[in-house]
Design a protein around this motif. Sequence first.
Motif, PDB file in Angstrom:
ATOM      1  N   ASP A 180       0.317  -1.309   0.145  1.00 43.97           N
ATOM      2  CA  ASP A 180      -0.042  -0.364  -0.120  1.00 43.97           C
ATOM      3  C   ASP A 180       1.168   1.139  -0.388  1.00 43.97           C
ATOM      4  OD1 ASP A 180      -2.211   1.172   0.008  1.00 43.97           O
ATOM      5  OD2 ASP A 180      -2.103   1.844   2.261  1.00 43.97           O
ATOM      6  N   GLY A 181       0.511   1.935  -0.932  1.00 44.60           N
ATOM      7  CA  GLY A 181       1.679   2.909  -1.134  1.00 44.60           C
ATOM      8  C   GLY A 181       2.265   3.704  -2.083  1.00 44.60           C
ATOM      9  N   ALA A 182       2.641   2.523  -2.356  1.00 45.48           N
ATOM     10  CA  ALA A 182       4.046   2.687  -3.633  1.00 45.48           C
ATOM     11  C   ALA A 182       3.499   2.921  -4.709  1.00 45.48           C
ATOM     12  CB  ALA A 182       4.590   0.957  -4.251  1.00 45.48           C
ATOM     13  N   GLN A 183       1.669   2.401  -5.604  1.00 48.07           N
ATOM     14  CA  GLN A 183       2.017   3.182  -7.186  1.00 48.07           C
ATOM     15  C   GLN A 183       1.550   5.037  -6.333  1.00 48.07           C
ATOM     16  OE1 GLN A 183       1.498   1.993 -10.097  1.00 48.07           O
ATOM     17  NE2 GLN A 183       2.220   0.257  -8.929  1.00 48.07           N
ATOM     18  N   ARG A 193      10.285  -0.986   0.417  1.00 48.50           N
ATOM     19  CA  ARG A 193      10.768  -2.038  -0.870  1.00 48.50           C
ATOM     20  C   ARG A 193       9.799  -1.486  -2.117  1.00 48.50           C
ATOM     21  NH1 ARG A 193      11.059  -7.316   0.935  1.00 48.50           N
ATOM     22  NH2 ARG A 193       8.443  -7.807   0.980  1.00 48.50           N
ATOM     23  N   GLU A 194       8.885  -1.825  -1.627  1.00 44.22           N
ATOM     24  CA  GLU A 194       7.980  -1.575  -2.777  1.00 44.22           C
ATOM     25  C   GLU A 194       7.989  -0.665  -4.079  1.00 44.22           C
ATOM     26  OE1 GLU A 194       6.219  -4.457  -4.602  1.00 44.22           O
ATOM     27  OE2 GLU A 194       6.019  -6.009  -2.352  1.00 44.22           O
ATOM     28  N   ALA A 195       7.667   0.496  -2.896  1.00 49.67           N
ATOM     29  CA  ALA A 195       7.850   1.816  -3.426  1.00 49.67           C
ATOM     30  C   ALA A 195       9.241   1.905  -4.613  1.00 49.67           C
ATOM     31  CB  ALA A 195       7.409   3.101  -3.016  1.00 49.67           C
ATOM     32  N   ALA A 196      10.367   1.947  -4.007  1.00 47.53           N
ATOM     33  CA  ALA A 196      11.390   1.276  -4.331  1.00 47.53           C
ATOM     34  C   ALA A 196      11.725   0.373  -5.770  1.00 47.53           C
ATOM     35  CB  ALA A 196      12.580   1.058  -3.020  1.00 47.53           C
ATOM     36  N   GLN A 197      11.034  -0.734  -5.214  1.00 45.99           N
ATOM     37  CA  GLN A 197      11.087  -1.270  -6.845  1.00 45.99           C
ATOM     38  C   GLN A 197      10.631  -0.819  -8.274  1.00 45.99           C
ATOM     39  OE1 GLN A 197       9.747  -5.487  -5.267  1.00 45.99           O
ATOM     40  NE2 GLN A 197      11.644  -5.710  -4.347  1.00 45.99           N
ATOM     41  N   ILE A 198       9.342   0.028  -8.005  1.00 45.87           N
ATOM     42  CA  ILE A 198       8.164   0.205  -8.961  1.00 45.87           C
ATOM     43  C   ILE A 198       9.287   2.007  -9.421  1.00 45.87           C
ATOM     44  CG2 ILE A 198       7.001  -1.051  -8.474  1.00 45.87           C
ATOM     45  CD1 ILE A 198       5.206   1.614  -6.916  1.00 45.87           C
ATOM     46  N   GLY A 199      10.614   2.449  -8.959  1.00 43.19           N
ATOM     47  CA  GLY A 199      11.065   3.590  -8.878  1.00 43.19           C
ATOM     48  C   GLY A 199      10.607   4.858  -8.262  1.00 43.19           C
ATOM     49  N   ALA A 200       9.610   4.954  -7.122  1.00 42.82           N
ATOM     50  CA  ALA A 200       8.920   5.821  -6.529  1.00 42.82           C
ATOM     51  C   ALA A 200       9.947   6.520  -5.747  1.00 42.82           C
ATOM     52  CB  ALA A 200       7.160   5.010  -5.711  1.00 42.82           C
ATOM     53  N   LEU A 201      10.907   6.018  -5.219  1.00 38.47           N
ATOM     54  CA  LEU A 201      11.684   7.142  -4.417  1.00 38.47           C
ATOM     55  C   LEU A 201      12.574   7.725  -4.520  1.00 38.47           C
ATOM     56  CD1 LEU A 201      11.896   3.948  -1.328  1.00 38.47           C
ATOM     57  CD2 LEU A 201      10.025   5.922  -2.070  1.00 38.47           C
ATOM     58  N   GLU A 202      12.461   8.983  -4.674  1.00 41.79           N
ATOM     59  CA  GLU A 202      13.462   9.884  -4.986  1.00 41.79           C
ATOM     60  C   GLU A 202      14.904   9.803  -3.961  1.00 41.79           C
ATOM     61  OE1 GLU A 202      14.810  14.721  -5.701  1.00 41.79           O
ATOM     62  OE2 GLU A 202      13.141  14.071  -5.948  1.00 41.79           O
ATOM     63  N   GLU A 203      14.945   9.754  -2.650  1.00 39.50           N
ATOM     64  CA  GLU A 203      15.831   9.492  -1.653  1.00 39.50           C
ATOM     65  C   GLU A 203      15.073   8.269  -0.779  1.00 39.50           C
ATOM     66  OE1 GLU A 203      17.131  12.786   0.497  1.00 39.50           O
ATOM     67  OE2 GLU A 203      16.898  14.351  -1.215  1.00 39.50           O
ATOM     68  N   VAL A 204      16.226   8.069   0.123  1.00 42.30           N
ATOM     69  CA  VAL A 204      16.262   6.570   1.086  1.00 42.30           C
ATOM     70  C   VAL A 204      17.351   7.271   2.154  1.00 42.30           C
ATOM     71  CG1 VAL A 204      16.175   4.873   1.897  1.00 42.30           C
ATOM     72  CG2 VAL A 204      15.748   4.529  -0.443  1.00 42.30           C
ATOM     73  N   ALA A 205      16.051   7.119   3.411  1.00 40.41           N
ATOM     74  CA  ALA A 205      17.135   7.293   4.689  1.00 40.41           C
ATOM     75  C   ALA A 205      16.160   6.783   5.531  1.00 40.41           C
ATOM     76  CB  ALA A 205      16.787   8.836   4.530  1.00 40.41           C
ATOM     77  N   ALA A 206      17.466   6.327   6.772  1.00 42.34           N
ATOM     78  CA  ALA A 206      16.910   5.911   8.105  1.00 42.34           C
ATOM     79  C   ALA A 206      16.030   6.506   9.067  1.00 42.34           C
ATOM     80  CB  ALA A 206      18.450   5.379   8.844  1.00 42.34           C
TER      81      ALA A 206
END
Length: 364
Positions: free
Chosen positions: A299-302, A329-342
């Motif tokens: 939920d939220g990835a798309q 992870r689902e969001a990252a796999q479909i290219g939805a993330l510009e950044e990742v952070a702790a």
Amino acid sequence: MAIKVLVVDDSALMRSVLTEIINSAPDLEVVGGAPDPLVAREMIKTLNPDVLTLDVEMPKMDGLDFLARLMRLRPMPVVMISSLTQRGSETTLQALELGAVDFVPKPKLDSLGGIESCRVEICEKIRGAYGSRPRVPVAFIAPSKPLPGEKSSGFAGRSGGSEGGAGLDKLLCIGASTGGTEAIKEVLCSLPEKMPGILMVQHMPEMFTASFAKRLDGLCSLNVKEAEHGEKVLPGTAYLAPGHSHLSVRRVSGGYVCELSRSEPVNRHRPAVDVLFHSAAKQAGANALGVILTGMGKDGAQGLLAMRQAGAWTLGQDQDSCVVYGMPREAAQIGALEEVAALKDIGARVLARLRGGERRGMRA
């Protein structure tokens, strides 16, 4: 190999019901049932379960006291079995603060339908807990709310935060599920009072969202409340989707308003993160910021992808700090993330972005 579950509940009938529900799944197995924490302690030593289901109100030792000791001495995945009452919801939130992974409402024993309705959820929550990263709680001091008239630093927009300034066009949207109550708390408590409006979706039942919003409001510099249909989104305020409705945003003259809907679940959830994120993409576009936190499922990835495609800045919690690395992870796999952070850095990244920080590529 089946996931080994220890059921801890003082009711023999409830232990029997939970055992039947859990054993009905081919990948789950109840290895024991304990009527109180003292018996549970010995069973943990001998049976070495993978996951514990835990009631709160039990004889000999309160469930919260037992959980606190367990997470300090032998951290393991714990799913709380909670009653849908005001007291039950507040106690459950305390349990999540102490390190429980998740919770499920206690099955209603007055009908077969009541038991069947929670069968899938209980089994899914146990599977999610098994794949989670045990979280040992640490001392946490939250900022207190400023006194009336007291200034606090923060994002004020290019025009100093006055009515009609750039800051009022901005909108921060946050979505979370398993492990999200503590993640949302940490993010909000790292933000100052002067912020654009914030809209949030956390997967939890209605009674729990009311208690959760109240608890956050007492901890954070921001004002936190359950969203109401048609209310204006104000700066310095975070709006939590009530457990009975989807939350979306609509742009109006001078800002945004919250909209609630009891339409069908999306991704099996109501409220659903995707509903909020898709509305932000459509109504706020590049003025929106989207953050997806720990949670099981997709939920939220798309919706986050739609936000990024509309020009919004998007951020996902990294794997190491997630209780369950599913939604990010689902969001990252479909290219939805510009950044990742702790998790500990998310508040700072949001503030940097609001203050005009440079766009950066995804960071591991």
